[in-house]
Motif scaffolding. Structure first.
Motif, PDB file in Angstrom:
ATOM      1  N   UNK A 196       0.837  -1.192   0.000  1.00 46.90           N
ATOM      2  CA  UNK A 196       0.000   0.000   0.000  1.00 46.90           C
ATOM      3  C   UNK A 196       0.875   1.246   0.000  1.00 46.90           C
ATOM      4  N   UNK A 197       0.368   2.311  -0.601  1.00 45.83           N
ATOM      5  CA  UNK A 197       1.072   3.598  -0.594  1.00 45.83           C
ATOM      6  C   UNK A 197       0.105   4.670  -0.117  1.00 45.83           C
ATOM      7  N   UNK A 198       0.589   5.904  -0.037  1.00 43.48           N
ATOM      8  CA  UNK A 198      -0.267   6.978   0.437  1.00 43.48           C
ATOM      9  C   UNK A 198       0.336   8.327   0.087  1.00 43.48           C
ATOM     10  N   UNK A 199      -0.175   9.378   0.718  1.00 46.39           N
ATOM     11  CA  UNK A 199       0.296  10.733   0.430  1.00 46.39           C
ATOM     12  C   UNK A 199       1.407  11.186   1.355  1.00 46.39           C
ATOM     13  N   UNK A 200       1.483  10.597   2.542  1.00 46.05           N
ATOM     14  CA  UNK A 200       2.501  11.004   3.502  1.00 46.05           C
ATOM     15  C   UNK A 200       2.783   9.907   4.500  1.00 46.05           C
ATOM     16  N   UNK A 201       3.975   9.970   5.118  1.00 45.93           N
ATOM     17  CA  UNK A 201       4.370   8.963   6.105  1.00 45.93           C
ATOM     18  C   UNK A 201       5.213   9.628   7.186  1.00 45.93           C
ATOM     19  N   UNK A 202       4.777   9.484   8.437  1.00 46.38           N
ATOM     20  CA  UNK A 202       5.544   9.976   9.574  1.00 46.38           C
ATOM     21  C   UNK A 202       5.632   8.882  10.623  1.00 46.38           C
ATOM     22  N   UNK A 203       6.701   8.935  11.422  1.00 46.72           N
ATOM     23  CA  UNK A 203       6.845   7.967  12.506  1.00 46.72           C
ATOM     24  C   UNK A 203       5.774   8.182  13.563  1.00 46.72           C
ATOM     25  N   UNK A 204       5.355   9.414  13.743  1.00 46.99           N
ATOM     26  CA  UNK A 204       4.375   9.725  14.783  1.00 46.99           C
ATOM     27  C   UNK A 204       2.986   9.209  14.442  1.00 46.99           C
ATOM     28  N   UNK A 205       2.600   9.342  13.170  1.00 49.67           N
ATOM     29  CA  UNK A 205       1.199   9.058  12.802  1.00 49.67           C
ATOM     30  C   UNK A 205       1.051   7.908  11.814  1.00 49.67           C
ATOM     31  N   UNK A 206       2.126   7.510  11.164  1.00 49.03           N
ATOM     32  CA  UNK A 206       2.046   6.445  10.182  1.00 49.03           C
ATOM     33  C   UNK A 206       1.697   6.961   8.804  1.00 49.03           C
ATOM     34  N   UNK A 207       1.069   6.103   8.008  1.00 47.25           N
ATOM     35  CA  UNK A 207       0.710   6.443   6.629  1.00 47.25           C
ATOM     36  C   UNK A 207      -0.612   7.194   6.610  1.00 47.25           C
ATOM     37  N   UNK A 208      -0.691   8.194   5.747  1.00 49.89           N
ATOM     38  CA  UNK A 208      -1.920   8.981   5.650  1.00 49.89           C
ATOM     39  C   UNK A 208      -2.182   9.359   4.206  1.00 49.89           C
ATOM     40  N   UNK A 209      -3.426   9.789   3.955  1.00 52.35           N
ATOM     41  CA  UNK A 209      -3.817  10.216   2.623  1.00 52.35           C
ATOM     42  C   UNK A 209      -4.769  11.404   2.741  1.00 52.35           C
ATOM     43  N   UNK A 210      -5.020  12.061   1.621  1.00 59.85           N
ATOM     44  CA  UNK A 210      -5.813  13.295   1.640  1.00 59.85           C
ATOM     45  C   UNK A 210      -7.299  13.070   1.412  1.00 59.85           C
ATOM     46  N   UNK A 211      -7.696  11.831   1.104  1.00 59.74           N
ATOM     47  CA  UNK A 211      -9.087  11.571   0.770  1.00 59.74           C
ATOM     48  C   UNK A 211      -9.695  10.569   1.740  1.00 59.74           C
ATOM     49  N   UNK A 212     -10.857  10.897   2.280  1.00 60.13           N
ATOM     50  CA  UNK A 212     -11.486  10.066   3.299  1.00 60.13           C
ATOM     51  C   UNK A 212     -11.910   8.703   2.750  1.00 60.13           C
ATOM     52  N   UNK A 213     -12.463   8.665   1.538  1.00 61.97           N
ATOM     53  CA  UNK A 213     -12.922   7.405   0.968  1.00 61.97           C
ATOM     54  C   UNK A 213     -11.743   6.470   0.680  1.00 61.97           C
ATOM     55  N   UNK A 214     -10.674   7.034   0.154  1.00 68.63           N
ATOM     56  CA  UNK A 214      -9.487   6.220  -0.113  1.00 68.63           C
ATOM     57  C   UNK A 214      -8.897   5.679   1.184  1.00 68.63           C
ATOM     58  N   UNK A 215      -8.873   6.503   2.212  1.00 63.11           N
ATOM     59  CA  UNK A 215      -8.319   6.078   3.497  1.00 63.11           C
ATOM     60  C   UNK A 215      -9.116   4.917   4.073  1.00 63.11           C
ATOM     61  N   UNK A 216     -10.418   4.979   3.948  1.00 66.94           N
ATOM     62  CA  UNK A 216     -11.269   3.934   4.508  1.00 66.94           C
ATOM     63  C   UNK A 216     -11.037   2.593   3.821  1.00 66.94           C
ATOM     64  N   UNK A 217     -10.902   2.606   2.504  1.00 69.06           N
ATOM     65  CA  UNK A 217     -10.643   1.365   1.777  1.00 69.06           C
ATOM     66  C   UNK A 217      -9.241   0.840   2.073  1.00 69.06           C
ATOM     67  N   UNK A 218      -8.282   1.740   2.165  1.00 69.84           N
ATOM     68  CA  UNK A 218      -6.919   1.318   2.489  1.00 69.84           C
ATOM     69  C   UNK A 218      -6.878   0.621   3.849  1.00 69.84           C
ATOM     70  N   UNK A 219      -7.642   1.114   4.806  1.00 69.07           N
ATOM     71  CA  UNK A 219      -7.687   0.466   6.113  1.00 69.07           C
ATOM     72  C   UNK A 219      -8.271  -0.937   6.012  1.00 69.07           C
ATOM     73  N   UNK A 220      -9.287  -1.104   5.165  1.00 71.99           N
ATOM     74  CA  UNK A 220      -9.880  -2.428   4.972  1.00 71.99           C
ATOM     75  C   UNK A 220      -8.886  -3.377   4.301  1.00 71.99           C
TER      76      UNK A 220
END
Length: 311
Positions: free
Chosen positions: A171-195
């Motif tokens: 999986x990839x995303x828009x950003x990655x930090x040690x504090x928060x992990x992987x993140x993205x700018x779109x709510x729908x994409x984030x939800x599917x990525x979590x699944x």
């Protein structure tokens, strides 16, 4: 090229693409990354763009997401090197999930040669890359098409992943930090990525160095869930990216680093592997080759023990 002309070109590139690495900016304007960094600072002071370590984004880039046409032209050499390295973690006969993204699309092109592979994906581009791979079975989620990244999202996509279990998620995303992990700018994409991640025993994040230290709106994968990060070699002067890598390693993420474009002129360097110092739950970080070798040895040992028990 005069400074004013150079900065105007830099601004036009960032406006067109949403986010551009310093390496790519230096290549286009035909100057050094040091000079480009100075230009980016000047443009930021005028409020025309925001700096990110290793690159520049439009103001308000925390919430903005570039479309696929823009993303496909960013850090292309780095994405190729990352995909080459990540493909080494896929074995014959495995079942995996592959998320949407330009880097995962590059990975999919390399997976077409892996026999007996089953790939579950919500990405039309990943499926297209594997469409003619006779020895690979492609399973697509349901859902609603999101045209900006050619991915299926929504409740239909998430429901189709319920009850699924595979060995690895890429999986990839828009950003990655040690504090928060992987993140993205779109709510729908984030939800599917979590699944997608919940369906996998291991989570492999593919992210080039420009995403290290960048945080976006919606968290997809917390750091403690990430098994391995496959990334490229950050520039020597990019202290923030190196610091972020070490912080991720300190939190137990295995780091695999691939070589990529090494100069402003865009000369490609063959992919290479190295290990970073730092703990991995009591172990040192290892290169991809070392990890794969250890996995193979472990498999052979388990087979030997099983054979002895049968006797």
């Amino acid at each position: 090229m005069f400074a004013a002309e150079r900065r105007q070109l830099i601004l036009e590139m960032v406006r067109a693409n949403g986010a551009v690495s310093l390496r790519e900016l230096a290549r286009v304007v035909q100057t050094s990354e040091v000079t480009v960094r100075r230009d980016v600072r000047a443009l930021e002071a005028e409020g025309l763009l925001d700096r990110r370590h290793g690159g520049a984004v439009l103001p308000g880039g925390f919430t903005r997401e570039s479309g696929f046409p823009q993303k496909s032209h960013l850090a292309t050499a780095e994405k190729t090197a990352i995909a080459d390295l990540a493909a080494n973690f896929v074995e014959e006969g495995e079942a995996i999930v592959v998320g949407a993204g330009t880097t995962t699309q590059e990975l999919a092109r390399r997976l077409a040669r892996v026999p007996g592979l089953t790939v579950v994906t919500n990405s039309l581009l990943v499926a297209q890359a594997l469409a003619h791979a006779n020895r690979v079975e492609v399973v697509m989620t349901g859902g609603t098409l999101r045209g900006s990244n050619y991915a299926l999202v929504g409740s239909g996509a998430e429901q189709s992943l319920q009850g699924l279990r595979v060995s690895r998620a890429f999986i990839s995303g828009s950003g990655l930090t040690a504090e928060r992990g992987l993140s993205t700018s779109n709510m729908l994409s984030a939800s599917v990525d979590r699944a997608l991640v919940q369906a996998a025993a291991e989570v492999v994040v593919l992210a080039d160095h420009t995403k290290l230290g960048t945080d976006t709106m919606f968290q997809t994968v917390p750091t403690d869930v990430i098994t391995r990060l496959v990334t490229d070699e950050p520039p020597v002067h990019d202290d923030r990216a190196h610091t972020e890598l070490q912080a991720l390693a300190d939190q137990g993420v295995q780091i695999a680093v691939a070589g990529a474009s090494g100069s402003p002129g865009g000369d490609e360097v063959p992919a290479r592997r190295r290990s970073l110092p730092g703990p991995r739950r009591g172990q040192g970080l290892r290169s991809a080759a070392a990890v794969l070798g250890e996995q193979g040895a472990a498999e052979r040992e388990r087979a030997r023990v099983a054979d002895l028990r049968r006797r």
